[in-house]
Scaffold this active site. Sequence first.
Site, PDB file in Angstrom:
ATOM      1  N   HIS A  15       0.858  -1.193   0.000  1.00 19.63           N
ATOM      2  CA  HIS A  15       0.000   0.000   0.000  1.00 19.63           C
ATOM      3  C   HIS A  15       0.892   1.240   0.000  1.00 19.63           C
ATOM      4  O   HIS A  15       1.254   1.774   1.041  1.00 19.63           O
ATOM      5  CB  HIS A  15      -0.917  -0.014   1.238  1.00 19.63           C
ATOM      6  CG  HIS A  15      -2.057   0.945   1.138  1.00 19.63           C
ATOM      7  ND1 HIS A  15      -3.373   0.537   1.116  1.00 19.63           N
ATOM      8  CD2 HIS A  15      -2.099   2.293   1.057  1.00 19.63           C
ATOM      9  CE1 HIS A  15      -4.166   1.587   1.023  1.00 19.63           C
ATOM     10  NE2 HIS A  15      -3.405   2.677   0.997  1.00 19.63           N
ATOM     11  N   HIS A  17       1.182   4.881  -2.227  1.00 16.58           N
ATOM     12  CA  HIS A  17       0.637   5.759  -3.265  1.00 16.58           C
ATOM     13  C   HIS A  17       1.769   6.481  -3.980  1.00 16.58           C
ATOM     14  O   HIS A  17       2.561   7.185  -3.351  1.00 16.58           O
ATOM     15  CB  HIS A  17      -0.329   6.768  -2.653  1.00 16.58           C
ATOM     16  CG  HIS A  17      -1.623   6.170  -2.207  1.00 16.58           C
ATOM     17  ND1 HIS A  17      -2.747   6.137  -3.016  1.00 16.58           N
ATOM     18  CD2 HIS A  17      -1.967   5.573  -1.045  1.00 16.58           C
ATOM     19  CE1 HIS A  17      -3.741   5.539  -2.357  1.00 16.58           C
ATOM     20  NE2 HIS A  17      -3.291   5.186  -1.157  1.00 16.58           N
ATOM     21  N   ASP A  19       1.666   9.041  -5.876  1.00 17.55           N
ATOM     22  CA  ASP A  19       1.560  10.496  -5.757  1.00 17.55           C
ATOM     23  C   ASP A  19       1.682  10.975  -4.315  1.00 17.55           C
ATOM     24  O   ASP A  19       1.562  12.178  -4.058  1.00 17.55           O
ATOM     25  CB  ASP A  19       0.245  10.994  -6.380  1.00 17.55           C
ATOM     26  CG  ASP A  19      -0.975  10.257  -5.870  1.00 17.55           C
ATOM     27  OD1 ASP A  19      -0.819   9.200  -5.230  1.00 17.55           O
ATOM     28  OD2 ASP A  19      -2.102  10.725  -6.112  1.00 17.55           O
ATOM     29  N   GLY A 176      -9.563   7.800  -2.228  1.00 22.84           N
ATOM     30  CA  GLY A 176     -10.132   9.116  -2.001  1.00 22.84           C
ATOM     31  C   GLY A 176     -11.001   9.128  -0.759  1.00 22.84           C
ATOM     32  O   GLY A 176     -10.935   8.219   0.074  1.00 22.84           O
ATOM     33  N   HIS A 203      -9.952   0.464  -0.467  1.00 24.46           N
ATOM     34  CA  HIS A 203      -9.782   1.252   0.751  1.00 24.46           C
ATOM     35  C   HIS A 203     -11.053   1.136   1.596  1.00 24.46           C
ATOM     36  O   HIS A 203     -12.154   1.433   1.117  1.00 24.46           O
ATOM     37  CB  HIS A 203      -9.591   2.730   0.413  1.00 24.46           C
ATOM     38  CG  HIS A 203      -8.185   3.112   0.049  1.00 24.46           C
ATOM     39  ND1 HIS A 203      -7.599   2.744  -1.144  1.00 24.46           N
ATOM     40  CD2 HIS A 203      -7.266   3.855   0.719  1.00 24.46           C
ATOM     41  CE1 HIS A 203      -6.363   3.248  -1.186  1.00 24.46           C
ATOM     42  NE2 HIS A 203      -6.137   3.928  -0.067  1.00 24.46           N
ATOM     43  N   GLU A 206     -10.867   3.021   7.156  1.00 29.47           N
ATOM     44  CA  GLU A 206      -9.885   4.054   7.484  1.00 29.47           C
ATOM     45  C   GLU A 206     -10.602   5.239   8.124  1.00 29.47           C
ATOM     46  O   GLU A 206     -10.347   5.594   9.273  1.00 29.47           O
ATOM     47  CB  GLU A 206      -9.124   4.504   6.234  1.00 29.47           C
ATOM     48  CG  GLU A 206      -8.090   5.580   6.496  1.00 29.47           C
ATOM     49  CD  GLU A 206      -7.440   6.100   5.212  1.00 29.47           C
ATOM     50  OE1 GLU A 206      -6.401   6.768   5.331  1.00 29.47           O
ATOM     51  OE2 GLU A 206      -7.981   5.860   4.107  1.00 29.47           O
ATOM     52  N   ASP A 294       1.759   3.964   3.052  1.00 29.24           N
ATOM     53  CA  ASP A 294       0.681   4.756   2.477  1.00 29.24           C
ATOM     54  C   ASP A 294       1.270   5.863   1.605  1.00 29.24           C
ATOM     55  O   ASP A 294       1.250   5.781   0.395  1.00 29.24           O
ATOM     56  CB  ASP A 294      -0.238   5.323   3.557  1.00 29.24           C
ATOM     57  CG  ASP A 294      -1.615   5.682   3.034  1.00 29.24           C
ATOM     58  OD1 ASP A 294      -1.924   5.354   1.880  1.00 29.24           O
ATOM     59  OD2 ASP A 294      -2.403   6.288   3.783  1.00 29.24           O
TER      60      ASP A 294
END
Length: 353
Positions: A15, A17, A19, A176, A203, A206, A294
């Site tokens: 996991h 990201h 970006d 998102g 996801h 969370e 993350d």
Amino acid sequence: MDLEQLKRLPKVALHDHLDGGLRPQTVVDHLGEVGHEIPTTDADLLAEWFYDAANSGSLVQYLQTFDYTVAAMRTRDHLVRVAREAVEDLAADGVVYAELRYAPEQHITRDLGLRAIVEAVRDGLQEGMDLAAAQGRTILAKQIVTSMRHGDPTNEIAELAIEYRDQGVVGFDIAGAEDGFSAHRFVKVFEYLRRHNFPYTIHAGEAVGPESIFDALQICAARRIGHGVRLVEDIELGGDTPRFGRLAQYVLDQQIPLEVCPSSNLQTGIADEIAQHPVGVLHDLGFNISINCDNRLVSGTTMSREFALVAEAFGWGLDDFRRITVEAMRASFAHHDEKQRLLDEIILPGYAG
């Protein structure tokens, strides 16, 4: 185990990201090229700014920092560099397998379409793997493409994933703002993926509690969950023996992999300090958890730092890290032969050594 020892351990990042893990100097360079506003052009101060801005206790505010990182990924050269550097940084931290996820739709420009975006990331990942190999480091890096869960639930990104499944795209996700945008909005997309024998993670758990995890597992048929830490709300921990709710018992019995991201979860409000994070309880109770970053830039972290945090907070040692790394590799979306090769040649010998 100290940080240097932990760096030498083979790690699996499920996991991460793309970006959310840019080098600060890369953000400075790229935003300067496109003329985008930036909080500061000092790379060290910018790293501090990202961490402080994300450290709000709110997932929505946490996600606002991505306005800058996404803006720094607007050309083919930008995407290649970001992907290459991500692999280099992960390999230097002892990661031997990584799934890097991002939303191609966020990087569309007049000159850059969806296919060109995936191909730029593909090429950057390969450059990073080649550079790591030249330095004597083994890493296999793959793509997970995501749809934004607040957008229209179309098949467009799922179709893109399947088109590039033989070019390093191994999974699909929705990402998102979780609250108010249930996974079941994308149920037909997930049905489409299953009909094409294509894996996905979702996801959940969370920013929203067990109902989000139920939605992802039982309505959308996910077999891997991004975060999932609020599953602890379905477990009564007050007495001598924990009492599991039906969902928690199912996740435990089926050994559903939970992609846990400790530092990020603290920033979005799961707990005030690492010692209170649910991952300690979930691990002790036998849940199938992996440790992840993350967003390495936004959370100011690395895989080794995440290992160090849980080691100090919960007393985890070599056997714990071997267990979660082996299970993470098995839960990955890599082909079986790739998993077995990394386990036999890199991961297990690395822990034995």
